[in-house]
Design an enzyme around this catalytic site. Structure first.
Site, PDB file in Angstrom:
ATOM      1  N   HIS A   1     -65.811  35.562   8.763  1.00  0.00           N
ATOM      2  CA  HIS A   1     -65.262  34.470   8.367  1.00  0.00           C
ATOM      3  C   HIS A   1     -66.286  34.643   7.031  1.00  0.00           C
ATOM      4  CE1 HIS A   1     -64.065  30.441   7.708  1.00  0.00           C
ATOM      5  NE2 HIS A   1     -64.446  30.375   6.915  1.00  0.00           N
TER       6      HIS A   1
ATOM      7  N   ASP B   1     -62.199  17.627  12.879  1.00  0.00           N
ATOM      8  CA  ASP B   1     -62.679  18.481  11.558  1.00  0.00           C
ATOM      9  C   ASP B   1     -61.025  18.324  10.362  1.00  0.00           C
ATOM     10  OD1 ASP B   1     -63.613  19.632   9.186  1.00  0.00           O
ATOM     11  OD2 ASP B   1     -61.991  21.406   9.888  1.00  0.00           O
TER      12      ASP B   1
ATOM     13  N   ARG C   1     -62.105  13.195   3.998  1.00  0.00           N
ATOM     14  CA  ARG C   1     -62.619  13.730   2.630  1.00  0.00           C
ATOM     15  C   ARG C   1     -62.290  14.153   1.457  1.00  0.00           C
ATOM     16  NH1 ARG C   1     -65.343  18.305   5.604  1.00  0.00           N
ATOM     17  NH2 ARG C   1     -66.318  18.685   3.200  1.00  0.00           N
TER      18      ARG C   1
END
Ligand code: URA
Length: 433
Positions: free
Chosen positions: A82, A161, A168
């Site tokens: 990643h 998430d 957020r």
């Protein structure tokens, strides 16, 4: 248990228990806890932080909020990789086939990109016919047969998430280390690999601008991975300029394929070999990175890595002839030079501005609905440390319009030419295990 008490506890700097973290994530995902309370907790977390145990618990709770991909039918230790994201980052197209060519299974879930250039899937779709819309059975079958498959992120991975990240994003709480680390790792853990190599970028074109912040993020993610039973290693790599010379979609695929054919674009080849070596060691195929590297280099020299790229492309319905003859990949109609306004040494290239210039050409999306033009992009002719004469090309823009003014202006903004000699930046800053 009351959400109010959890917010106050964190506001006062105390560690949350496993039950409290699970209560928050379950309640927020189901909609029982409202956005305003979740925002207050996110802000308390932003200021007070989390310890390693809290962060691991938060990550696991986000993994448990949705589906997880079961890859147990794949033989061998599966590795994933990643990147925290950078301009010109085509490492996946190199390490996937390279690692697979030595027999280590790579099962990758990827996404599309918003902004700059496309994501992994967009870039692969520059190859005619290639698709990541394969069934789970096909995905597993392909990894067993070819040791490599790439699928689009499907289903409901880490929905907590997704919801929390959106919150957020609008409440000024993105930039919190434990929240970023748990967000990235929850998606990786839900996608089922046994081991993960993280490429954490640092520099002007990266999410984390300073080495200190990048190392802290890497440490946090490695701790989460290891705590939750996944072997995890992070490579901290430089993103003070684009990686390699090509930025775009088809041209990034071309540059990656050329590395597999033995071309020596130094930064790109070196980073790809470093990441691949760690992937092989984590999968247990080699005792140490140096031994793995010898085998990987051998498979570039003998053509096996390039052949693996073609095999993987064809297994996912792509046109393998484009990999044999890279000139068949989509090409833009116009090739426009942006020239240096003075002589000197290239001292800075703002990677983000190069990414934006490529996006203006059509290589990336400004909104989710935009269609990507796979043929356009940018070839860098000069990188940091290179000497340049006035009037020499800094980049070539591959465009489908004759006068891409916005992109030209953005490239001019990106380059700094100084009279003093400048060294090219260190590529690999640290390895965190
Ligand atoms: N990328 C993610 O997936 N999550 C973050 O919080 C930041 C970047």
């Amino acid at each position: 248990m009351r959400m109010y008490d959890i917010i106050v506890k964190k506001r006062e700097g105390n560690a949350l228990s496993e039950e409290e973290i699970k209560f928050f994530i379950e309640g927020y995902t189901s909609g029982e806890i409202p956005d305003y309370q979740a925002s207050a907790l996110a802000m308390a977390l932003y200021f007070q932080g989390m310890n390693g145990k809290e962060t691991a618990t938060l990550t696991q709770a986000m993994v448990d909020s949705g589906e997880t991909i079961d890859l147990s039918e794949i033989e061998g230790q599966i590795v994933d990789k990643h990147s925290t994201g950078g301009v010109g980052d085509k490492v996946t197209f190199i390490v996937g086939p390279l690692v697979a060519s030595v027999g280590v299974p790579v099962a990758k879930m990827s996404g599309r990109g918003l902004g700059h250039t496309g994501g992994t899937i967009d870039k692969l779709e520059a190859i005619a016919g290639f698709t990541t819309e394969i069934t789970k059975e096909e995905f597993i079958d392909n990894v067993n047969k070819h040791k490599l498959a790439v699928a689009g992120q499907t289903g409901n991975l880490a929905p907590a998430d997704k919801k929390l990240y959106a919150l957020r994003d609008v409440t000024g709480t993105v930039n919190s280390l434990p929240l970023i680390a748990s967000s990235i790792m929850s998606k990786k853990l839900a996608s089922g690999a046994d081991s993960i190599v993280l490429d954490v970028k640092t520099g002007s074109g990266a999410f984390m601008k300073t080495l200190e912040d990048s190392e802290a993020l890497a440490r946090e993610m490695v701790t989460i991975g290891n705590e939750l039973g996944k072997n995890t290693v992070a490579v901290i790599s430089d993103m003070n300029q684009p990686l390699g010379f090509e930025v775009g979609n088809a041209n990034e695929i071309r540059e990656a394929a050329e590395i597999l054919l033995g071309s020596n674009v130094e930064d790109l080849r070196e980073l790809s070999l470093e990441i691949s070596s760690h992937m092989c060691v984590l999968a247990g195929a080699f005792a140490d990175p140096a031994e793995a590297r010898r085998a990987l280099e051998e498979n570039i020299s003998n053509g096996k890595a390039h052949a693996k790229l073609k095999e993987f492309i064809e297994a996912q319905h792509g046109d393998g002839a484009m990999i044999d003859d890279l000139s068949q990949l989509p090409q833009a109609s116009y090739h426009v030079e942006v020239q240096a306004s003075k002589s000197g040494y290239v001292s800075e290239i703002d990677a983000e501005s190069i990414g934006v210039a490529a996006m203006y050409l059509g290589a990336g999306r400004q909104t989710k609905e935009d269609k990507i033009d796979h043929s356009v992009g940018i070839t860098l002719k000069k990188k940091i440390g290179d000497k340049v004469e006035e009037g020499e090309a800094l980049v070539v823009l591959h465009s489908n319009t004759g006068n891409p003014e916005d992109s030209i202006a953005k490239v001019e903004e990106a380059y700094t030419i100084s009279s003093k000699e400048t060294k090219s930046p260190t590529l690999i800053h640290n390895i965190i295990k």
